[in-house]
Design a protein around this motif. Structure first.
Motif, PDB file in Angstrom:
ATOM      1  N   GLU A 254      56.210  33.891  50.906  1.00 46.99           N
ATOM      2  CA  GLU A 254      56.567  35.277  50.623  1.00 46.99           C
ATOM      3  C   GLU A 254      55.575  35.918  49.649  1.00 46.99           C
ATOM      4  OE1 GLU A 254      58.010  33.105  47.137  1.00 46.99           O
ATOM      5  OE2 GLU A 254      57.949  32.688  49.300  1.00 46.99           O
ATOM      6  N   GLN A 255      55.025  35.106  48.737  1.00 48.61           N
ATOM      7  CA  GLN A 255      54.025  35.614  47.804  1.00 48.61           C
ATOM      8  C   GLN A 255      52.682  35.838  48.502  1.00 48.61           C
ATOM      9  OE1 GLN A 255      54.631  36.492  44.515  1.00 48.61           O
ATOM     10  NE2 GLN A 255      56.758  36.178  45.175  1.00 48.61           N
ATOM     11  N   ALA A 257      52.387  36.698  51.661  1.00 49.84           N
ATOM     12  CA  ALA A 257      52.568  37.929  52.431  1.00 49.84           C
ATOM     13  C   ALA A 257      52.476  39.154  51.520  1.00 49.84           C
ATOM     14  CB  ALA A 257      53.914  37.898  53.148  1.00 49.84           C
ATOM     15  N   ARG A 258      53.068  39.049  50.350  1.00 53.53           N
ATOM     16  CA  ARG A 258      53.025  40.157  49.399  1.00 53.53           C
ATOM     17  C   ARG A 258      51.589  40.467  48.971  1.00 53.53           C
ATOM     18  NH1 ARG A 258      56.231  39.803  43.602  1.00 53.53           N
ATOM     19  NH2 ARG A 258      56.124  42.023  43.028  1.00 53.53           N
ATOM     20  N   LEU A 259      50.809  39.416  48.765  1.00 47.92           N
ATOM     21  CA  LEU A 259      49.429  39.581  48.329  1.00 47.92           C
ATOM     22  C   LEU A 259      48.566  40.167  49.444  1.00 47.92           C
ATOM     23  CD1 LEU A 259      47.512  39.151  45.966  1.00 47.92           C
ATOM     24  CD2 LEU A 259      47.214  36.773  46.702  1.00 47.92           C
ATOM     25  N   GLN A 261      49.626  42.118  51.779  1.00 45.08           N
ATOM     26  CA  GLN A 261      50.036  43.509  51.965  1.00 45.08           C
ATOM     27  C   GLN A 261      49.528  44.409  50.849  1.00 45.08           C
ATOM     28  OE1 GLN A 261      54.286  43.142  52.229  1.00 45.08           O
ATOM     29  NE2 GLN A 261      54.209  42.050  54.191  1.00 45.08           N
ATOM     30  N   ASN A 262      49.315  43.819  49.676  1.00 44.56           N
ATOM     31  CA  ASN A 262      48.859  44.594  48.519  1.00 44.56           C
ATOM     32  C   ASN A 262      47.697  43.883  47.846  1.00 44.56           C
ATOM     33  OD1 ASN A 262      48.518  46.234  46.320  1.00 44.56           O
ATOM     34  ND2 ASN A 262      50.611  46.027  45.548  1.00 44.56           N
ATOM     35  N   ASP A 325      54.629  33.955  40.907  1.00 44.79           N
ATOM     36  CA  ASP A 325      54.809  35.388  41.114  1.00 44.79           C
ATOM     37  C   ASP A 325      53.455  36.088  41.010  1.00 44.79           C
ATOM     38  OD1 ASP A 325      55.462  38.059  41.125  1.00 44.79           O
ATOM     39  OD2 ASP A 325      56.759  37.985  39.357  1.00 44.79           O
ATOM     40  N   ALA A 327      52.671  39.013  41.083  1.00 43.70           N
ATOM     41  CA  ALA A 327      52.714  40.266  40.330  1.00 43.70           C
ATOM     42  C   ALA A 327      53.274  40.060  38.921  1.00 43.70           C
ATOM     43  CB  ALA A 327      53.548  41.305  41.077  1.00 43.70           C
TER      44      ALA A 327
END
Length: 395
Positions: A254-255, A257-259, A261-262, A325, A327
């Motif tokens: 999930e991290q 994917a988050r990275l 995407q951003n 995390d 972020a």
């Protein structure tokens, strides 16, 4: 008695390691450690307490021993002859004088000029992955060669000698305190010192080999030791942080994917990777006078272990410290590079290398997963994943 800081095997299970250290930290931020074969020392586990010591370099000295060694290894090192003397063995004005020989090579302006080369080397790493048909050992195929090429180019070493340097530095970190291994690496770097003194070539090794203090050429032992520190620590800790970062991304999809995407999170994500993996396991200090830290009465001459993985997983500094995390708002507050006058000379370069590689890799990384069991190094000094079998697909 705990062996969590002295037994290299304990660092091959960092989940269990952090569990035990977290329990110790709930009892007290600093502990007196007695272990068979070792002189007693204090282990500092809390972020605030490590910072308190780092801020007092005159009270807590690097010399004479900057990493934990058994009595037997100390005796063997003495018997082997003159010991290497690097920046992490030095204090005060001595340390400042030697640090300046490499300082210009790691200034922002010098690193900015290096960015183009980092882009090329990151592209080479991606080409390596393209040629491995979706399966690799990320540690051996990417994380070690990439920063090694950066450091050895700075030192002016030819590429055909890279395998020899890899073997020497791997032995150095894999076999804590082994006097013969240290002498092997010292011998290689001594030859480099003498070659650059005979014929300077405008690289970092030439600058150090021909360094002068008060007009006098620095001793050969100190120049050689400087090369050892740069070549070994300068790439090994970055390689371990890169591998630890990739392992964390695989373990926390999930991290990842988050990275992806951003991408603007890359900077904080890299510091979180470094915090999470903390490749430098510790540094030792010796108290020069009686004092008190976090309620512990420390006497002059006491040996003190600064545990960076413990400090970087301190819940008082990093809420939910065992979560990854990308972020995390205060990820850059980690102590993986130390603090104060002994702050790692190559910290900015290490961050640049990691950010450059992941900026090139992540947009192409459609999928990634484990491809077998990862393995951690059994070492108490600079450690992390020595292998990371990986299965992946690139766009």
């Amino acid at each position: 008695m705990t062996t969590v800081f002295t037994d290299p095997d304990r660092y091959t299970d960092m989940t269990g390691w952090h569990r035990e250290v977290a329990e110790l930290r709930t009892q007290a931020p600093i502990h007196r450690v007695t272990a068979d074969g070792f002189d007693p020392f204090w282990a500092v586990l809390a972020h605030d307490a490590v910072m308190e010591i780092e801020r007092q370099p005159d009270l807590f000295r690097n010399a004479p021993l900057p990493w934990v060694m058994s009595r037997a290894d100390i005796h063997a090192a003495v018997e082997a002859g003159p010991a290497p003397r690097t920046l992490i063995h030095m204090d005060g004005e001595d340390h400042a004088n030697y640090r300046r020989f490499g300082h210009d090579w790691f200034r922002p302006a010098a690193l900015a000029r290096l960015q183009t080369r980092l882009n090329t080397l990151a592209g080479d790493a991606l080409s390596t992955l393209e040629g491995l048909d979706g399966r690799c050992d990320f540690a051996a195929d990417v994380a070690r060669p990439y920063p090694l090429k950066v450091i050895l180019e700075l030192m002016g070493l030819p590429e055909e000698e890279y395998p020899q340097v890899i073997a020497l530095t791997q032995d150095f970190f894999a076999r804590d305190g082994d006097a013969q291994v240290m002498q092997n690496l010292f011998g290689y770097m001594y030859a480099l010192t003498m070659a650059r003194r005979a014929e300077p070539t405008g690289d970092l090794a030439s600058a150090v080999s021909n360094g002068r203090i008060d007009g006098e050429l620095i001793p050969e032992v100190e120049a050689t030791s400087y090369h050892m520190m740069v070549a070994a620590s300068g790439y090994e800790s970055t390689a371990k942080a890169l591998t630890g970062g990739m392992h964390a991304l695989i373990a926390h999809p999930e991290q990842l994917a988050r990275l992806r995407q951003n991408p603007d999170l890359i900077d904080s994500a890299v510091d979180e990777m470094i915090r999470f993996s903390s490749p430098v396991r510790h540094m030792m200090r010796t108290a020069s006078a009686d004092t008190e830290v976090a309620g512990a009465r420390i006497r002059a001459g006491d040996w003190v272990l600064l545990s960076y993985p413990a400090a970087n997983h301190d819940p008082k500094k990093f809420p939910d410290p065992d979560s990854f995390d990308v972020a995390r708002p205060n990820a850059a507050g980690h102590l993986a590079f130390g603090f104060g006058p002994h702050h790692c000379l190559g910290a900015a370069l290490a961050r640049m290398e990691m950010r450059t590689l992941f900026r090139r890799l992540l947009p192409r990384l459609e999928s990634v997963d484990h491809d077998g069991d990862a393995a951690l190094t059994d070492t108490t000094f600079i450690g992390g994943f020595k292998s990371l079998p990986t299965r992946y697909r690139l766009s």
